[in-house]
Design an enzyme around this catalytic site. Structure first.
Site, PDB file in Angstrom:
ATOM      1  N   ASP A 120       2.050   0.381  12.189  1.00  0.00           N
ATOM      2  CA  ASP A 120       1.865  -0.871  12.934  1.00  0.00           C
ATOM      3  C   ASP A 120       3.077  -1.803  12.795  1.00  0.00           C
ATOM      4  O   ASP A 120       2.943  -3.021  12.898  1.00  0.00           O
ATOM      5  CB  ASP A 120       0.600  -1.590  12.428  1.00  0.00           C
ATOM      6  CG  ASP A 120       0.670  -1.915  10.947  1.00  0.00           C
ATOM      7  OD1 ASP A 120       1.569  -1.378  10.253  1.00  0.00           O
ATOM      8  OD2 ASP A 120      -0.165  -2.702  10.466  1.00  0.00           O
ATOM      9  N   ARG A 135      -6.726  -2.247   9.468  1.00  0.00           N
ATOM     10  CA  ARG A 135      -7.364  -3.562   9.434  1.00  0.00           C
ATOM     11  C   ARG A 135      -7.012  -4.356  10.691  1.00  0.00           C
ATOM     12  O   ARG A 135      -7.863  -4.990  11.280  1.00  0.00           O
ATOM     13  CB  ARG A 135      -6.884  -4.305   8.173  1.00  0.00           C
ATOM     14  CG  ARG A 135      -7.871  -5.330   7.719  1.00  0.00           C
ATOM     15  CD  ARG A 135      -7.595  -5.762   6.313  1.00  0.00           C
ATOM     16  NE  ARG A 135      -8.080  -4.788   5.357  1.00  0.00           N
ATOM     17  CZ  ARG A 135      -7.680  -4.726   4.096  1.00  0.00           C
ATOM     18  NH1 ARG A 135      -6.771  -5.551   3.645  1.00  0.00           N
ATOM     19  NH2 ARG A 135      -8.184  -3.837   3.292  1.00  0.00           N
ATOM     20  N   THR A 142       4.178   3.006   5.719  1.00  0.00           N
ATOM     21  CA  THR A 142       2.764   2.637   5.858  1.00  0.00           C
ATOM     22  C   THR A 142       2.047   3.697   6.686  1.00  0.00           C
ATOM     23  O   THR A 142       2.631   4.232   7.638  1.00  0.00           O
ATOM     24  CB  THR A 142       2.585   1.254   6.523  1.00  0.00           C
ATOM     25  OG1 THR A 142       1.226   1.117   6.951  1.00  0.00           O
ATOM     26  CG2 THR A 142       3.473   1.059   7.729  1.00  0.00           C
ATOM     27  N   GLY A 173       0.839  -1.202   0.000  1.00  0.00           N
ATOM     28  CA  GLY A 173       0.000   0.000   0.000  1.00  0.00           C
ATOM     29  C   GLY A 173       0.869   1.245   0.000  1.00  0.00           C
ATOM     30  O   GLY A 173       1.824   1.323   0.760  1.00  0.00           O
ATOM     31  N   ASP A 224      -0.318   3.020   8.593  1.00  0.00           N
ATOM     32  CA  ASP A 224      -0.869   2.354   9.792  1.00  0.00           C
ATOM     33  C   ASP A 224       0.008   2.465  11.033  1.00  0.00           C
ATOM     34  O   ASP A 224      -0.459   2.237  12.138  1.00  0.00           O
ATOM     35  CB  ASP A 224      -1.108   0.864   9.503  1.00  0.00           C
ATOM     36  CG  ASP A 224      -2.226   0.668   8.499  1.00  0.00           C
ATOM     37  OD1 ASP A 224      -3.157   1.484   8.500  1.00  0.00           O
ATOM     38  OD2 ASP A 224      -2.161  -0.294   7.704  1.00  0.00           O
ATOM     39  N   ASP A 278       4.784  -4.300   6.403  1.00  0.00           N
ATOM     40  CA  ASP A 278       5.430  -5.521   6.912  1.00  0.00           C
ATOM     41  C   ASP A 278       5.521  -6.631   5.858  1.00  0.00           C
ATOM     42  O   ASP A 278       6.482  -7.408   5.872  1.00  0.00           O
ATOM     43  CB  ASP A 278       4.801  -6.017   8.222  1.00  0.00           C
ATOM     44  CG  ASP A 278       3.317  -6.245   8.126  1.00  0.00           C
ATOM     45  OD1 ASP A 278       2.741  -5.947   7.063  1.00  0.00           O
ATOM     46  OD2 ASP A 278       2.736  -6.731   9.117  1.00  0.00           O
ATOM     47  N   ARG A 329       1.149  -5.099  -5.582  1.00  0.00           N
ATOM     48  CA  ARG A 329       1.198  -6.318  -4.774  1.00  0.00           C
ATOM     49  C   ARG A 329       1.681  -7.418  -5.714  1.00  0.00           C
ATOM     50  O   ARG A 329       1.347  -7.430  -6.889  1.00  0.00           O
ATOM     51  CB  ARG A 329      -0.179  -6.695  -4.242  1.00  0.00           C
ATOM     52  CG  ARG A 329      -0.962  -5.511  -3.733  1.00  0.00           C
ATOM     53  CD  ARG A 329      -1.046  -5.472  -2.229  1.00  0.00           C
ATOM     54  NE  ARG A 329      -1.799  -4.282  -1.846  1.00  0.00           N
ATOM     55  CZ  ARG A 329      -1.752  -3.702  -0.669  1.00  0.00           C
ATOM     56  NH1 ARG A 329      -0.972  -4.170   0.277  1.00  0.00           N
ATOM     57  NH2 ARG A 329      -2.465  -2.641  -0.404  1.00  0.00           N
TER      58      ARG A 329
HETATM   59  P1  ADP Z   1       2.544  -4.107   2.857  1.00  0.00           P
HETATM   60  O1  ADP Z   1       3.969  -4.142   2.446  1.00  0.00           O
HETATM   61  O2  ADP Z   1       1.964  -2.739   2.755  1.00  0.00           O
HETATM   62  O3  ADP Z   1       2.321  -4.806   4.182  1.00  0.00           O
HETATM   63  P2  ADP Z   1       1.482  -6.467   1.524  1.00  0.00           P
HETATM   64  O4  ADP Z   1       1.262  -7.242   2.779  1.00  0.00           O
HETATM   65  O5  ADP Z   1       0.444  -6.546   0.470  1.00  0.00           O
HETATM   66  O6  ADP Z   1       1.696  -4.908   1.777  1.00  0.00           O
HETATM   67  O7  ADP Z   1       2.877  -6.945   0.912  1.00  0.00           O
HETATM   68  C1  ADP Z   1       3.407  -6.321  -0.232  1.00  0.00           C
HETATM   69  C2  ADP Z   1       4.157  -7.313  -1.032  1.00  0.00           C
HETATM   70  O8  ADP Z   1       5.248  -7.860  -0.250  1.00  0.00           O
HETATM   71  C3  ADP Z   1       3.370  -8.561  -1.438  1.00  0.00           C
HETATM   72  O9  ADP Z   1       2.534  -8.319  -2.567  1.00  0.00           O
HETATM   73  C4  ADP Z   1       4.507  -9.524  -1.762  1.00  0.00           C
HETATM   74  O10 ADP Z   1       5.066  -9.199  -2.999  1.00  0.00           O
HETATM   75  C5  ADP Z   1       5.520  -9.193  -0.661  1.00  0.00           C
HETATM   76  N1  ADP Z   1       5.308 -10.111   0.462  1.00  0.00           N
HETATM   77  C6  ADP Z   1       4.314 -10.101   1.384  1.00  0.00           C
HETATM   78  N2  ADP Z   1       4.418 -11.147   2.232  1.00  0.00           N
HETATM   79  C7  ADP Z   1       5.498 -11.856   1.838  1.00  0.00           C
HETATM   80  C8  ADP Z   1       6.145 -13.059   2.301  1.00  0.00           C
HETATM   81  N3  ADP Z   1       5.644 -13.741   3.343  1.00  0.00           N
HETATM   82  N4  ADP Z   1       7.250 -13.477   1.658  1.00  0.00           N
HETATM   83  C9  ADP Z   1       7.749 -12.797   0.608  1.00  0.00           C
HETATM   84  N5  ADP Z   1       7.189 -11.675   0.112  1.00  0.00           N
HETATM   85  C10 ADP Z   1       6.093 -11.190   0.702  1.00  0.00           C
END
Ligand code: ADP
Length: 334
Positions: A142, A184, A138, A23, A140, A115, A84
């Protein structure tokens, strides 16, 4: 603002890459600018990766110059775009990304995101010789290991701008408004917004909402003439439609609340001064940490200073909402 650590340069880098992922948050642009300008200042070549991990896997890289980041410090969103890439959880897909970086002679990657994005950076650091540094981006706030994140301050202020306006209508019509903010899994944004907006109540995922008590409180204050209108800040939570359901339940207490979902406006807009300085500092410090030989860390904030936190612990632990802050939000409206 936050004090910066003294780090001794010990390593050389051929080229680094920077990406924004997950995000978007206001302040990603000044963070990218900080990374690019600090690296160029050390005569390190810099690549900007388009669209987060998707672009990395697809090899969508462009050389960044000082001019590439000119006039972006004040802009919301991210000039590198974000995306994503669920496939990135697959080690075979990450292998493709590592191949792309190695093919271009890139020996370090800076990832700006939440995260999930930091988890991806940790995996790359573990699975290759490429140094990886994460920056918390982020709205958030968080992320474990850092007291502040890029975009949080701007998002709080964006929500406050909206709520100050909603309060005028709430007052004119003697109504309560349930204002839904993002969050969330965490109520950081809602709690800060609640305190700063002087909200009558704050609802967060960390604590079960006492709807009976809330309904009673609203009707008591209406009856006593203390307040016939007001703002209830609700973090969106994991349960879609929560805010509408709360509004529905409150009608059973004789209230006719209105719902306002702030939604994606909270992610956009010009980064605040605070976020610009935070993002610029974190971006530049990412390069200092790389040169000092660090990898597999997030650069964050603790006790008024920029600090390094192992990515392993960033993704393993959850940052809890300070119960005292939440109590304060509830106490001040009484
Ligand atoms: P944010 O980074 O804002 O928390 P997401 O949780 O959607 O957003 O994660 C962003 C991107 O990070 C995901 O689309 C994926 O490419 C990568 N990612 C998320 N979780 C994992 C994971 N467990 N292992 C490897 N890459 C990950």
């Amino acid at each position: 603002m936050y004090s910066l650590p003294d780090l001794e340069p010990l390593k050389d880098f051929n080229a680094i890459a920077v990406l924004t992922s997950g995000g978007d948050s206001p302040g990603m642009n000044p963070a990218v600018r900080g990374v690019v300008r600090a690296a160029l200042n050390q005569n390190i070549r810099v690549y900007g990766v388009q669209k987060g991990y998707s672009g990395l896997v697809a090899g969508e890289l462009r050389v960044m110059t000082s001019a590439s980041v000119r006039n972006i410090v004040q802009r919301g969103g991210t000039i590198l775009k974000s995306d994503r890439c669920p496939e990135f959880k697959d080690p075979a897909v990450r292998r493709q990304a590592i191949d792309v970086l190695q093919r271009e002679g890139i020996d370090a990657l800076v990832v700006i995101g939440g995260d999930g994005s930091l988890t991806g950076a940790h995996c790359l650091a573990e699975e290759s010789d490429i140094a990886a540094i994460g920056l918390p981006g982020t709205i958030d706030n968080d992320i474990f290991g850092t007291e502040d994140t890029i975009g949080f301050d701007t998002a709080v202020n964006t929500a406050l701008d909206a709520i100050d306006k909603i309060r005028d209508t709430a007052s004119s019509h003697e109504r309560h408004f349930l204002v839904e903010v993002m969050g969330r899994n965490s109520g950081f944004l809602a709690t800060h917004v609640g305190i700063a907006a002087g909200a009558e109540m704050v609802v967060v995922p960390e604590y079960e909402v006492q709807i009976e008590q809330l309904g009673q409180q609203l009707s008591d204050s209406r009856r006593s003439g203390k307040g016939s209108s007001g703002i209830i800040v609700v973090a969106e939570g994991r349960d879609p439609g929560l805010t509408y359901r709360l509004a529905q339940q409150l009608t059973q207490h004789g209230e006719e609340p209105r719902v306002c979902i702030l939604g994606h406006i909270q992610r956009g807009g010009r980064p605040s001064g605070h976020d610009r300085v935070l993002a610029s500092s974190l971006g530049a410090m990412a390069i200092s940490y790389l040169l000092a030989g660090y990898s597999d860390i997030m650069v964050g904030v603790a006790n008024g200073a920029i600090v390094d936190v192992p990515l392993d612990s960033v993704i393993r632990y959850r940052k809890g909402l300070d119960p005292k802050l939440f109590e304060l939000a509830l106490l001040l409206h009484k």
